[in-house]
Design a protein around this motif. Structure first.
Motif, short mmCIF file in Angstrom:
data_model
loop_
_atom_site.label_atom_id
_atom_site.label_comp_id
_atom_site.label_asym_id
_atom_site.label_seq_id
_atom_site.Cartn_x
_atom_site.Cartn_y
_atom_site.Cartn_z
N TYR A 244 10.28 1.77 0.52
CA TYR A 244 10.11 2.95 -0.32
C TYR A 244 10.84 2.72 -1.63
CZ TYR A 244 8.58 5.57 3.86
OH TYR A 244 7.91 6.00 4.97
N LYS B 89 6.22 10.95 -0.78
CA LYS B 89 5.99 10.92 -2.23
C LYS B 89 6.40 12.24 -2.87
CE LYS B 89 1.76 10.25 -3.21
NZ LYS B 89 0.84 11.17 -3.15
N SER C 103 0.85 -1.19 0.00
CA SER C 103 0.00 0.00 0.00
C SER C 103 0.88 1.23 0.00
CB SER C 103 -0.91 0.01 1.23
OG SER C 103 -1.52 1.28 1.37
N SER C 104 0.47 2.25 -0.71
CA SER C 104 1.24 3.49 -0.72
C SER C 104 0.66 4.48 0.30
CB SER C 104 1.24 4.10 -2.11
OG SER C 104 -0.10 4.26 -2.54
N ASP C 105 -0.32 4.00 1.06
CA ASP C 105 -0.97 4.88 2.03
C ASP C 105 -0.44 4.59 3.43
OD1 ASP C 105 -4.49 5.39 3.00
OD2 ASP C 105 -2.62 6.34 3.64
N ASP D 192 4.97 10.00 4.76
CA ASP D 192 4.65 10.03 3.34
C ASP D 192 5.68 10.93 2.66
OD1 ASP D 192 1.57 10.54 1.46
OD2 ASP D 192 3.66 10.50 0.80
N PRO E 276 8.26 7.42 -3.05
CA PRO E 276 6.94 6.86 -2.74
C PRO E 276 7.03 5.62 -1.85
CG PRO E 276 7.56 6.35 -5.01
CD PRO E 276 8.60 7.28 -4.47
N LEU E 277 6.01 5.46 -1.00
CA LEU E 277 5.90 4.29 -0.14
C LEU E 277 5.32 3.14 -0.97
CD1 LEU E 277 5.89 3.10 2.82
CD2 LEU E 277 3.58 3.99 3.01
N ILE E 278 5.90 1.96 -0.81
CA ILE E 278 5.42 0.80 -1.55
C ILE E 278 4.63 -0.14 -0.63
CG2 ILE E 278 6.13 -1.23 -2.91
CD1 ILE E 278 6.62 1.46 -4.22
#
Lengths: 158, 233
Positions: B172, B148, B124-126, B146, B153-155
């Motif tokens: 990331y 991004k 999840s990128s959240d 976060d 970006p978070l993976i």
């Protein structure tokens, strides 16, 4: 240096009796160990040898099934449950060749205990982790394996 | 102690697996009972013979791949030769258990995570999904900023077991490079910022948690990552 791969190969080689099969079993075990590594808790050596042991036992079972399918299989004659009885003792010859033959004649679950205890110097606790059985079972299999070896070496009649 | 009982315990006695009181009972019985003593003698001879006469097999060279520098391995996604890497990694992993070295462990965890199917447990990128996912799985709560807007970006996240500790890994990316951030209690010692086999490691603390970032991204980028992480973490 892969410090446990020798122990792995030794165990597989003793269980399977064949260089090629032992190599296959260890390679199979290595792939499984890599996938399962995230779940490792505690000592790596017994954990890894447990995987090697299971891969070897699977190969033994597969081999047996193949043999049963290929042959008209008459039951392989059981050697009988000879146990060591000091009253019937004659002089025991511990020569290497006879010892090796006696080892090969043991059921693999018993032979495994001898290998882990005498050749790998593992504790009962570690052996129980490798074989996946309680310590009491380790003790009884090891004890019966030793008695059987002595009986075979002494050629005690049935 | 009677003979039947002694016989059952002889093996464990020989193997040094009996507690002191049982050991003394067995010894006393062996002094008193010539039959059991003789039996015990045979078992001792058998043990000696097994250890000296039976071969201990050594693994053939095909199971011991020659050492190669980690730099030679492809970094991400397609083209990884699973079999060959498996053998090398198993060597690294198992060797690591025998000679604990946090830096080596971090690098090998990083490389291992790049193999198919093991980069993230929670994709999840959240951060509002990833951070609470660790609740109940590790006994701390990692910062999951976060980043991004800064090009990181978070993976996702996964559990990682390092040096006897249950840790959290935050994943990331920077362009095509993976950055693994391992989070452990700050009491874990080792692996200061360093370079190993072409990978960079950076280490910082937030509160009572330690963070280790491992990546083959450019050193300057990883330094920027650390700076932004600290700013927003």
């Amino acid at each position: 240096m892969l410090c446990h791969v020798d122990a792995a190969y030794n165990l597989a080689r003793w269980l399977l009796g064949d260089d090629h099969d032992a190599e296959d079993a260890v390679q199979e075990a290595n792939l499984r160990a890599l996938k399962a590594y995230g779940g490792l808790r505690g000592d790596a050596k017994p954990w890894y040898l447990a995987i090697v042991r299971n891969a070897s036992m699977n190969l033994i079972r597969a081999r047996k099934r193949r043999q049963e399918m290929e042959s008209d299989s008459e039951e392989v004659a059981m050697t009988g449950d000879r146990t060591f009885d000091p009253a019937k003792m004659t002089e025991i010859s511990f020569d290497a060749e006879r010892l090796r033959i006696a080892m090969d004649a043991l059921p693999p679950e018993w032979r495994e205990m001898i290998v882990l205890r005498e050749l790998e110097q593992m504790s009962y606790r570690e052996m129980s982790q490798v074989a996946g059985v309680p310590i009491g079972t380790v003790m009884s299999r090891l004890s019966r394996a030793r008695s059987r070896l002595l009986a075979v070496l002494a050629e005690v009649p049935e | 102690m009677i003979c039947d009982e002694a016989r059952i315990l002889l093996g464990a006695y020989e193997d040094g697996e009996l507690p002191a009181d049982r050991r003394q009972e067995v010894e006393r019985h062996l002094r008193e009972c010539p039959e059991c003593a003789e039996r015990f003698g045979r078992f001792l001879k058998l043990g000696d013979a097994i250890r000296t006469q039976l071969p201990t097999y050594r693994a053939p060279d095909s199971l011991k791949p020659a050492a190669r520098p980690v730099r030679a391995w492809p970094v991400f996604a397609g083209g990884i030769a699973t079999g060959a890497i498996a053998f090398l990694l198993i060597g690294l992993l198992i060797q690591r258990r025998a000679v604990p070295d946090l830096t080596s462990e971090l690098v090998s965890d990083h490389v291992r995570s790049l193999m198919a199917d093991h980069l993230v447990d929670v994709p999840s990128s959240d951060k509002h999904t990833v951070k609470p996912w660790f609740l109940g799985k590790v006994d701390f709560s990692p910062s999951v900023p976060d980043l991004k807007d800064h090009g990181f970006p978070l993976i996702g996240g996964r559990l990682e077991y390092v040096d006897g500790h249950q840790g959290a890994a935050l994943v990331y990316m920077r362009a095509k490079h993976v950055i693994n951030v391992l989070v452990l209690p700050a009491t874990v010692e080792g692996a200061p910022a360093s370079d190993r086999d072409g990978y960079h490691i950076r280490h910082w603390k937030i509160g009572d948690l330690g963070y280790w970032a491992v990546s083959d991204v450019a050193a300057a980028d990883l330094a920027e990552f650390e700076k932004e992480f600290l700013a927003k973490g």
